[in-house]
Design a protein around this motif. Structure first.
Motif, short mmCIF file in Angstrom:
data_model
loop_
_atom_site.label_atom_id
_atom_site.label_comp_id
_atom_site.label_asym_id
_atom_site.label_seq_id
_atom_site.Cartn_x
_atom_site.Cartn_y
_atom_site.Cartn_z
N VAL A 1 51.82 25.59 62.61
CA VAL A 1 52.26 24.48 63.46
C VAL A 1 52.27 24.96 64.91
N TRP A 2 51.60 24.22 65.78
CA TRP A 2 51.52 24.56 67.20
C TRP A 2 52.61 23.87 68.00
N GLY A 3 52.98 22.65 67.58
CA GLY A 3 54.01 21.91 68.29
C GLY A 3 54.20 20.53 67.69
N GLN A 4 55.22 19.84 68.17
CA GLN A 4 55.49 18.46 67.78
C GLN A 4 55.37 17.56 69.00
N PHE A 5 54.85 16.35 68.80
CA PHE A 5 54.64 15.46 69.93
C PHE A 5 55.18 14.07 69.64
N VAL A 6 55.57 13.40 70.72
CA VAL A 6 55.95 11.99 70.67
C VAL A 6 55.27 11.30 71.84
N LEU A 7 54.47 10.28 71.56
CA LEU A 7 53.76 9.55 72.60
C LEU A 7 54.55 8.34 73.06
N SER A 8 54.41 8.01 74.33
CA SER A 8 55.03 6.80 74.85
C SER A 8 54.31 5.58 74.29
N SER A 9 54.93 4.42 74.43
CA SER A 9 54.36 3.20 73.85
C SER A 9 53.00 2.85 74.43
N ASN A 10 52.76 3.21 75.71
CA ASN A 10 51.46 2.90 76.32
C ASN A 10 50.46 4.04 76.20
N GLY A 11 50.87 5.15 75.55
CA GLY A 11 49.96 6.26 75.32
C GLY A 11 49.68 7.13 76.53
N GLN A 12 50.41 6.90 77.65
CA GLN A 12 50.14 7.65 78.87
C GLN A 12 51.11 8.81 79.09
N GLY A 13 52.14 8.91 78.26
CA GLY A 13 53.10 10.00 78.35
C GLY A 13 53.26 10.67 77.00
N MET A 14 53.57 11.96 77.02
CA MET A 14 53.76 12.70 75.78
C MET A 14 54.88 13.72 75.95
N HIS A 15 55.86 13.70 75.04
CA HIS A 15 56.85 14.76 74.95
C HIS A 15 56.34 15.78 73.93
N LEU A 16 56.14 17.02 74.40
CA LEU A 16 55.62 18.09 73.54
C LEU A 16 56.70 19.15 73.37
N ASN A 17 57.01 19.48 72.14
CA ASN A 17 58.02 20.49 71.83
C ASN A 17 57.35 21.64 71.09
N ARG A 18 57.35 22.81 71.71
CA ARG A 18 56.77 24.00 71.07
C ARG A 18 57.85 25.04 70.78
N GLY A 19 59.07 24.54 70.52
CA GLY A 19 60.15 25.42 70.14
C GLY A 19 61.14 25.74 71.24
N THR A 20 60.86 25.29 72.47
CA THR A 20 61.76 25.56 73.60
C THR A 20 62.25 24.27 74.24
N GLY A 21 62.19 23.17 73.50
CA GLY A 21 62.62 21.89 74.04
C GLY A 21 61.45 21.01 74.43
N ASN A 22 61.75 19.74 74.69
CA ASN A 22 60.71 18.78 75.03
C ASN A 22 60.19 18.99 76.46
N VAL A 23 58.88 18.98 76.60
CA VAL A 23 58.22 19.06 77.90
C VAL A 23 57.39 17.81 78.07
N LEU A 24 57.54 17.14 79.21
CA LEU A 24 56.85 15.88 79.45
C LEU A 24 55.46 16.13 80.04
N TYR A 25 54.44 15.57 79.40
CA TYR A 25 53.07 15.60 79.92
C TYR A 25 52.62 14.17 80.21
N GLU A 26 51.80 14.02 81.21
CA GLU A 26 51.22 12.73 81.57
C GLU A 26 49.70 12.80 81.44
N ARG A 27 49.13 11.75 80.89
CA ARG A 27 47.68 11.71 80.70
C ARG A 27 46.98 11.61 82.06
N THR A 28 45.98 12.47 82.27
CA THR A 28 45.18 12.38 83.47
C THR A 28 43.76 11.94 83.17
N GLN A 29 43.38 11.97 81.90
CA GLN A 29 42.02 11.56 81.49
C GLN A 29 42.02 11.22 80.01
#
Length: 249
Positions: free
Chosen positions: A221-249
């Protein structure tokens, strides 16, 4: 760097972000004057060649703009970034990725140059591993720091390729200092994209797993993710808490 985008053609395959079984041989040509970029995509589909006209801006080995289909006037967005001897290229519509791929520069004899050894990686388009197409694309995370006149921020990127490759890098660091003698700033620029060697990603529910293609080791397992409803945001958790990513492409 911008000039190295132009004056030649790039050849490879663009793969659908929604269905990795749909792959289209493509040739991309750039012409760069200053920061202004024009060019074309010739894409093969079902034995027919379709032309798209490119127009945009090139700077620092990167380019972005529009791809227009002359037959009906449809306008898409594109982004491109040099990655050694290869070109990472993506096409989207309304901030939703449609297709992406890595292309190689065409040599004088009309053949695509072989990728650099340190950049090559086995792809697995037929590995039948399940992949959530909503992850395909480029995601950015920005973190900031402020203390006693020092302002700093870093921007890191994750690349989820439709064929299962996983990349990182291509980010940027900015720093500025406001002191008694005025202000100063530093921009480290963008690093190259590093593609994981011998590994591909796939998904199980909201988990991202890694599978080794060159040796027999258990998947991890590399990580867990949760996508926003519009698919443009992602909370990624790799064991140190959620980190927010935003889609650029």
């Amino acid at each position: 760097m911008a000039q190295s985008l132009g004056g030649t053609s790039w050849q490879g395959t663009l793969t659908s972000a929604q269905n990795t079984a749909l792959a289209y041989p493509s040739t991309i040509t750039f012409r760069v004057e200053g920061t202004q970029l024009t060019g074309s995509i010739i894409m093969e589909a079902q034995g027919l060649k379709e032309l798209y006209v490119l127009q945009g801006i090139a700077q620092g080995g990167q380019a972005a703009g529009t791809a227009t289909y002359p037959k009906d006037g449809s306008v898409f967005q594109f982004e491109a970034q040099l990655n050694g001897a290869q070109l990472a290229f993506g096409v989207g519509l309304n901030n939703t990725p449609i297709m992406a791929g890595m292309l190689s520069r065409l040599g004088a004899g009309g053949r695509a140059a072989a990728p650099q050894a340190q950049r090559s990686t086995p792809t697995a388009p037929n590995d039948r591993l399940p992949r959530d197409g909503r992850l395909v694309g480029v995601w950015a995370h920005t973190s900031s720091y402020r203390s006693e006149g020092l302002h700093a921020s870093t921007r890191t990127l994750l690349y989820f390729f439709p064929d299962g490759r996983l990349g990182s890098g291509g980010g940027q660091a900015l720093a500025s200092y406001d002191g008694a003698d005025g202000s100063s700033s530093l921009n480290t620029g963008a690093d190259g994209v590093n593609v994981e060697q011998g590994l591909v990603w796939y998904t199980k529910g909201n988990q991202i797993w890694l599978h080794a293609t060159q040796q027999k080791v258990p998947d991890q397992v590399w990580g867990q993710f949760v996508l926003s409803s519009n698919g443009q945001g992602m909370h990624l958790n790799r064991g140190t808490g959620n980190v927010l990513y935003e889609r650029t492409q």
